[in-house]
Scaffold this active site. Sequence first.
Site, mmCIF file in Angstrom:
data_model
loop_
_atom_site.group_PDB
_atom_site.id
_atom_site.type_symbol
_atom_site.label_atom_id
_atom_site.label_comp_id
_atom_site.label_asym_id
_atom_site.label_seq_id
_atom_site.Cartn_x
_atom_site.Cartn_y
_atom_site.Cartn_z
ATOM 1 N N GLY A 13 0.773 -1.238 0.000
ATOM 2 C CA GLY A 13 0.000 0.000 0.000
ATOM 3 C C GLY A 13 0.803 1.287 0.000
ATOM 4 O O GLY A 13 0.374 2.290 0.568
ATOM 5 N N SER A 14 1.958 1.305 -0.696
ATOM 6 C CA SER A 14 2.705 2.567 -0.708
ATOM 7 C C SER A 14 2.025 3.598 -1.618
ATOM 8 O O SER A 14 2.024 4.797 -1.318
ATOM 9 C CB SER A 14 4.168 2.348 -1.109
ATOM 10 O OG SER A 14 4.292 2.064 -2.470
ATOM 11 N N ARG A 67 -16.014 -14.802 -9.470
ATOM 12 C CA ARG A 67 -15.621 -13.391 -9.441
ATOM 13 C C ARG A 67 -16.829 -12.486 -9.253
ATOM 14 O O ARG A 67 -16.767 -11.480 -8.553
ATOM 15 C CB ARG A 67 -14.865 -13.041 -10.730
ATOM 16 C CG ARG A 67 -13.470 -13.624 -10.737
ATOM 17 C CD ARG A 67 -12.611 -12.940 -11.761
ATOM 18 N NE ARG A 67 -12.676 -13.618 -13.047
ATOM 19 C CZ ARG A 67 -12.457 -13.029 -14.223
ATOM 20 N NH1 ARG A 67 -12.174 -11.746 -14.247
ATOM 21 N NH2 ARG A 67 -12.520 -13.702 -15.330
ATOM 22 N N MET A 92 -4.623 -7.205 -6.513
ATOM 23 C CA MET A 92 -4.218 -8.371 -7.290
ATOM 24 C C MET A 92 -5.382 -9.332 -7.582
ATOM 25 O O MET A 92 -5.280 -10.531 -7.372
ATOM 26 C CB MET A 92 -3.104 -9.135 -6.551
ATOM 27 C CG MET A 92 -1.891 -8.293 -6.231
ATOM 28 S SD MET A 92 -1.118 -7.604 -7.701
ATOM 29 C CE MET A 92 -0.295 -9.058 -8.323
ATOM 30 N N ARG A 93 -6.467 -8.773 -8.036
ATOM 31 C CA ARG A 93 -7.597 -9.639 -8.376
ATOM 32 C C ARG A 93 -8.236 -9.107 -9.657
ATOM 33 O O ARG A 93 -8.470 -7.909 -9.784
ATOM 34 C CB ARG A 93 -8.602 -9.633 -7.228
ATOM 35 C CG ARG A 93 -9.903 -10.306 -7.526
ATOM 36 C CD ARG A 93 -10.129 -11.517 -6.638
ATOM 37 N NE ARG A 93 -11.382 -12.184 -6.976
ATOM 38 C CZ ARG A 93 -11.612 -13.444 -6.696
ATOM 39 N NH1 ARG A 93 -10.709 -14.165 -6.094
ATOM 40 N NH2 ARG A 93 -12.763 -13.996 -7.008
ATOM 41 N N HIS A 111 0.520 1.206 -13.102
ATOM 42 C CA HIS A 111 1.381 0.086 -13.497
ATOM 43 C C HIS A 111 2.798 0.621 -13.664
ATOM 44 O O HIS A 111 2.990 1.683 -14.269
ATOM 45 C CB HIS A 111 0.870 -0.534 -14.805
ATOM 46 C CG HIS A 111 1.686 -1.710 -15.253
ATOM 47 N ND1 HIS A 111 1.576 -2.951 -14.655
ATOM 48 C CD2 HIS A 111 2.628 -1.829 -16.215
ATOM 49 C CE1 HIS A 111 2.420 -3.790 -15.249
ATOM 50 N NE2 HIS A 111 3.077 -3.132 -16.190
ATOM 51 N N ASP A 147 -3.747 -4.240 -17.515
ATOM 52 C CA ASP A 147 -2.710 -3.235 -17.759
ATOM 53 C C ASP A 147 -2.853 -2.572 -19.123
ATOM 54 O O ASP A 147 -1.882 -2.363 -19.858
ATOM 55 C CB ASP A 147 -1.301 -3.840 -17.595
ATOM 56 C CG ASP A 147 -1.076 -4.362 -16.182
ATOM 57 O OD1 ASP A 147 -1.649 -3.788 -15.249
ATOM 58 O OD2 ASP A 147 -0.346 -5.359 -16.027
ATOM 59 N N GLU A 176 5.700 6.791 -9.253
ATOM 60 C CA GLU A 176 4.309 6.364 -9.033
ATOM 61 C C GLU A 176 3.647 7.230 -7.967
ATOM 62 O O GLU A 176 2.510 7.667 -8.113
ATOM 63 C CB GLU A 176 4.261 4.899 -8.591
ATOM 64 C CG GLU A 176 4.727 3.913 -9.651
ATOM 65 C CD GLU A 176 4.576 2.467 -9.189
ATOM 66 O OE1 GLU A 176 3.511 2.118 -8.659
ATOM 67 O OE2 GLU A 176 5.531 1.688 -9.353
HETATM 68 C C1 GRF Z 1 3.057 -0.833 -7.675
HETATM 69 O O1 GRF Z 1 4.299 -0.968 -8.309
HETATM 70 C C2 GRF Z 1 1.976 -0.622 -8.696
HETATM 71 O O2 GRF Z 1 2.408 0.080 -9.810
HETATM 72 C C3 GRF Z 1 1.602 -2.035 -9.068
HETATM 73 O O3 GRF Z 1 1.695 -2.769 -7.876
HETATM 74 C C4 GRF Z 1 2.617 -2.137 -7.002
HETATM 75 C C5 GRF Z 1 1.897 -1.877 -5.731
HETATM 76 O O4 GRF Z 1 2.754 -1.333 -4.753
HETATM 77 N N1 GRF Z 1 0.297 -2.081 -9.668
HETATM 78 P P1 GRF Z 1 2.159 -0.648 -3.463
HETATM 79 O O5 GRF Z 1 1.268 -1.683 -2.782
HETATM 80 O O6 GRF Z 1 1.377 0.553 -3.900
HETATM 81 O O7 GRF Z 1 3.331 -0.292 -2.625
#
Ligand code: GRF
Length: 217
Positions: A13-14, A67, A92-93, A111, A147, A176
């Site tokens: 979750g950064s 789903r 991730m789903r 991404h 993506d 990001e």
């Molecule tokens: C990031 O690199 C984002 O671009 C990708 O997954 C990663 C998630 O990182 N979709 P975080 O959980 O936001 O730190």
Amino acid sequence: MKRRVAILISGRGSNMAALIRAAAQPDFPAEIAVVISNRGDAAGLQKAAESGIAVEVIESKPFGKDRAGFEAKLQAALDARGIEIICLAGFMRLFTAEFVQHWYGRMLNIHPSLLPSFPGLDPHGQALRAGVKLSGATVHFVIPETDAGPIVMQGAVVVRDDDTPETLSTRILGVEHRIYPEALKLLARDLVRLEGDLCRTTATEQADQVMIWPVVS
Ligand code: GRF
């Protein structure tokens, strides 16, 4: 009125934290109404709670391949909180085409590559193996294809000869954290419009910027 945003996460979750930080500014046009994780063990949940943001866990595992069943529960949670915009941040789903269609134009993803290059897994390794000299990150609207989708914003970094997937990923992550809040700001202020498969914006300041790498003096 600030736009009500849900951030969906599965892990550290950064990017979520960067969005929360930006939205804490009084003039930010959106508020983070909830962080939802499909995994109870996502590290980002604690960070969100510490920031005073409402968190919810909707475990996706029990739904297996159902789903639509998972999405019905998710949609109910989004409706209950009056959510207008979804930001996927390491979620991730995969979604059904129906869910994606419902949220089209209102759901963003980030991404870590300059899409359409290097979608999918290991984008940093893909970039290094391709020998590109610039890579970066992309914020885009979500479509059924993974993506892909209209690109809202991109940020670039140079790729050094001695980069590893880890060092490149660290540098791109910094980008990001800058572009995701900016892209959300554009959407929340209605400064982007969809034209077919493309996203257009009225933000045109400094439109003559270039980045060249390597530089030989
Ligand atoms: C990031 O690199 C984002 O671009 C990708 O997954 C990663 C998630 O990182 N979709 P975080 O959980 O936001 O730190």
